[in-house]
Design a protein around this motif. Structure first.
Motif, PDB file in Angstrom:
ATOM      1  N   VAL A  66       0.846  -1.205   0.000  1.00 46.49           N
ATOM      2  CA  VAL A  66       0.000   0.000   0.000  1.00 46.49           C
ATOM      3  C   VAL A  66       0.878   1.251   0.000  1.00 46.49           C
ATOM      4  O   VAL A  66       0.730   2.133  -0.860  1.00 46.49           O
ATOM      5  CB  VAL A  66      -0.939   0.019   1.235  1.00 46.49           C
ATOM      6  N   ASN A  67       1.795   1.305   0.963  1.00 42.99           N
ATOM      7  CA  ASN A  67       2.528   2.560   1.181  1.00 42.99           C
ATOM      8  C   ASN A  67       3.564   2.849   0.100  1.00 42.99           C
ATOM      9  O   ASN A  67       3.792   4.008  -0.233  1.00 42.99           O
ATOM     10  CB  ASN A  67       3.248   2.528   2.534  1.00 42.99           C
ATOM     11  N   PHE A  68       4.192   1.801  -0.419  1.00 41.38           N
ATOM     12  CA  PHE A  68       5.261   2.030  -1.397  1.00 41.38           C
ATOM     13  C   PHE A  68       4.878   1.593  -2.815  1.00 41.38           C
ATOM     14  O   PHE A  68       4.755   2.413  -3.713  1.00 41.38           O
ATOM     15  CB  PHE A  68       6.553   1.334  -0.947  1.00 41.38           C
ATOM     16  N   THR A  69       4.633   0.286  -2.995  1.00 43.29           N
ATOM     17  CA  THR A  69       4.377  -0.209  -4.357  1.00 43.29           C
ATOM     18  C   THR A  69       3.159   0.484  -4.963  1.00 43.29           C
ATOM     19  O   THR A  69       3.146   0.792  -6.163  1.00 43.29           O
ATOM     20  CB  THR A  69       4.175  -1.744  -4.351  1.00 43.29           C
ATOM     21  N   GLY A  70       2.150   0.739  -4.157  1.00 45.08           N
ATOM     22  CA  GLY A  70       0.948   1.404  -4.660  1.00 45.08           C
ATOM     23  C   GLY A  70       1.261   2.770  -5.251  1.00 45.08           C
ATOM     24  O   GLY A  70       0.794   3.133  -6.335  1.00 45.08           O
ATOM     25  N   THR A  71       2.101   3.515  -4.560  1.00 44.26           N
ATOM     26  CA  THR A  71       2.494   4.846  -5.062  1.00 44.26           C
ATOM     27  C   THR A  71       3.338   4.722  -6.329  1.00 44.26           C
ATOM     28  O   THR A  71       3.139   5.464  -7.296  1.00 44.26           O
ATOM     29  CB  THR A  71       3.261   5.603  -3.953  1.00 44.26           C
ATOM     30  N   VAL A  72       4.257   3.770  -6.321  1.00 38.37           N
ATOM     31  CA  VAL A  72       5.116   3.587  -7.507  1.00 38.37           C
ATOM     32  C   VAL A  72       4.262   3.169  -8.710  1.00 38.37           C
ATOM     33  O   VAL A  72       4.421   3.691  -9.815  1.00 38.37           O
ATOM     34  CB  VAL A  72       6.222   2.532  -7.231  1.00 38.37           C
ATOM     35  N   ASN A  73       3.323   2.236  -8.489  1.00 46.66           N
ATOM     36  CA  ASN A  73       2.500   1.770  -9.605  1.00 46.66           C
ATOM     37  C   ASN A  73       1.587   2.870 -10.154  1.00 46.66           C
ATOM     38  O   ASN A  73       1.458   3.017 -11.370  1.00 46.66           O
ATOM     39  CB  ASN A  73       1.636   0.566  -9.180  1.00 46.66           C
ATOM     40  N   THR A  74       0.961   3.620  -9.276  1.00 47.33           N
ATOM     41  CA  THR A  74       0.072   4.688  -9.758  1.00 47.33           C
ATOM     42  C   THR A  74       0.882   5.709 -10.547  1.00 47.33           C
ATOM     43  O   THR A  74       0.460   6.196 -11.598  1.00 47.33           O
ATOM     44  CB  THR A  74      -0.646   5.363  -8.560  1.00 47.33           C
ATOM     45  N   THR A  75       2.087   6.009 -10.049  1.00 44.73           N
ATOM     46  CA  THR A  75       2.972   6.951 -10.744  1.00 44.73           C
ATOM     47  C   THR A  75       3.403   6.385 -12.093  1.00 44.73           C
ATOM     48  O   THR A  75       3.376   7.082 -13.117  1.00 44.73           O
ATOM     49  CB  THR A  75       4.215   7.231  -9.864  1.00 44.73           C
TER      50      THR A  75
END
Ligand code: NAD
Length: 334
Positions: free
Chosen positions: A190-199
């Motif tokens: 949630v905190n890391f991969t989610g941000t990287v993927n959305t970006t």
């Protein structure tokens, strides 16, 4: 020797950060030149970059030169498009806009009159959307159900739908977060991969190299990225990872046209820590400890947040603490 290299790496990085505070300002001709530099960028593996300062120095100089050449023409193009404001008249996506920090920040954003505010969240709170819509009828508020842990392909599908409907998106705010150190994989997801993927997904639509217009990313990190709370080391490390990712995004802005800055809240009164579990049960309940620590309300944090958005500064590291907004200057290791 390694420490020296890392130190020099950081200094080099921040040299570029300072110079690229207006890195959204690049022209078409420069973008073409940068296709060359981005190829060069793709060659070395990260470890090679850390271990090969000579290469990095060359790369940074290349990016900087191209940046300075392109500033004037691109500035003109952006100015005619943006009229100088970072919220008013813009199309904004807020991932996790319905949480404690998210909702109060959305209230402040809507008051400043964006054209469209698109809230992506796994929470479905129709009352909140109605409230935001009523705050400013001129702004269109829409909700999209989104769990940041979906595969990258799903994030791309959702953004495809959004770009088909709205054509342009100016600002992406990534704010999804959980704090539960018994759930290690989920915290990272949630905190890391989610941000990287959305970006990663939005880059298809924004990246200069795809003839995109560029864009702006505000990533919610945390002061715990710098001052870890040892009871929740997994949470803190995930926030440090998002912070590092954001610094890299800012460094890449001359290549991609996508600028980025980090939003680092200090303790803010929300339900984030309510179901807190300490890693290996090393600490007492964090909520008890936090009740004695100076904190800020979400309303205070939201006012600081919109100031940071309006400042629109590539590479900025914003600290939001006890109702105050401060830009943190990285001075390297002493
Ligand atoms: N509260 C604090 O003291 C504090 C301090 C620093 C940073 N932060 C960060 O601020 C952000 C917001 O936290 P908050 O304090 O408002 O907590 P919150 O629990 O109220 O909000 C968390 C938000 O993240 C969303 N979210 C969680 N998992 C998700 C998923 N899988 N997909 C999509 N969205 C998901 C939730 O739906 C909610 O909108 C988080 O990233 C948090 O780490 C909070």
């Amino acid at each position: 020797m390694n420490a020296l290299r890392v130190f020099a790496h950081i200094v080099l990085q921040h040299g570029v950060l300072r110079y690229s505070s207006t890195t959204s300002n690049l022209g078409n001709s420069v973008r073409n030149k940068l296709k060359v530099s981005s190829k060069q960028l793709a060659k070395p593996q990260p470890i090679d970059i850390l271990n090969n300062l000579c290469h990095e120095e060359r790369l940074n100089r290349h990016v900087l030169t191209a940046h300075h050449e392109g500033v004037a023409s691109h500035a003109k193009r952006r100015k005619s498009k943006s009229c100088g404001a970072a919220i008013a008249g813009k199309n904004i996506i807020f991932v996790a806009g319905l949480g404690g920090i998210g909702m109060d920040t959305c209230r402040q954003i809507v008051k400043r009159g964006p054209k469209n505010l698109l809230i992506f969240d796994r929470l479905d709170k129709p009352d909140y959307i109605t409230e935001l819509q009523k705050l400013n009828p001129k702004t269109k508020v829409a909700f999209y159900s989104y769990d940041v842990t979906v595969p990258l392909s799903k994030s791309k599908e959702l953004l495809q739908e959004v770009f088909e409907k709205y054509e342009t998106i100016d600002l992406l705010i990534n704010g999804a977060g959980i704090m539960d150190d018994h759930q290690i994989e989920k915290t990272i997801a949630v905190n890391f991969t989610g941000t990287v993927n959305t970006t990663t997904a939005i880059m298809d639509f924004w990246d200069y190299r795809n003839d995109g217009p560029g864009g702006v990313i505000a990533n919610i990190c945390s002061v715990t990225a710098f001052y870890p709370n040892c009871q929740v080391p997994v949470y803190c490390a995930s926030k440090a990872a998002v912070f590092s990712f954001t610094v890299s995004l800012a460094l890449l802005a001359p290549v991609t046209g996508v600028t980025a800055y980090s939003i680092n809240h200090s303790i803010t009164r929300t339900t984030l820590g309510q179901n807190f579990n300490s890693w290996l049960d090393v600490g007492p309940c964090i909520t008890e400890k936090l009740s004695d620590t100076p904190s800020q309300s979400t309303a205070q944090a939201a006012k600081s947040f919109v100031k940071a958005i309006e400042a629109n500064k590539n590479g900025a590291i914003w600290k939001l603490e006890q109702g105050k907004l401060e830009e943190v200057k990285w001075t390297g290791f002493n």
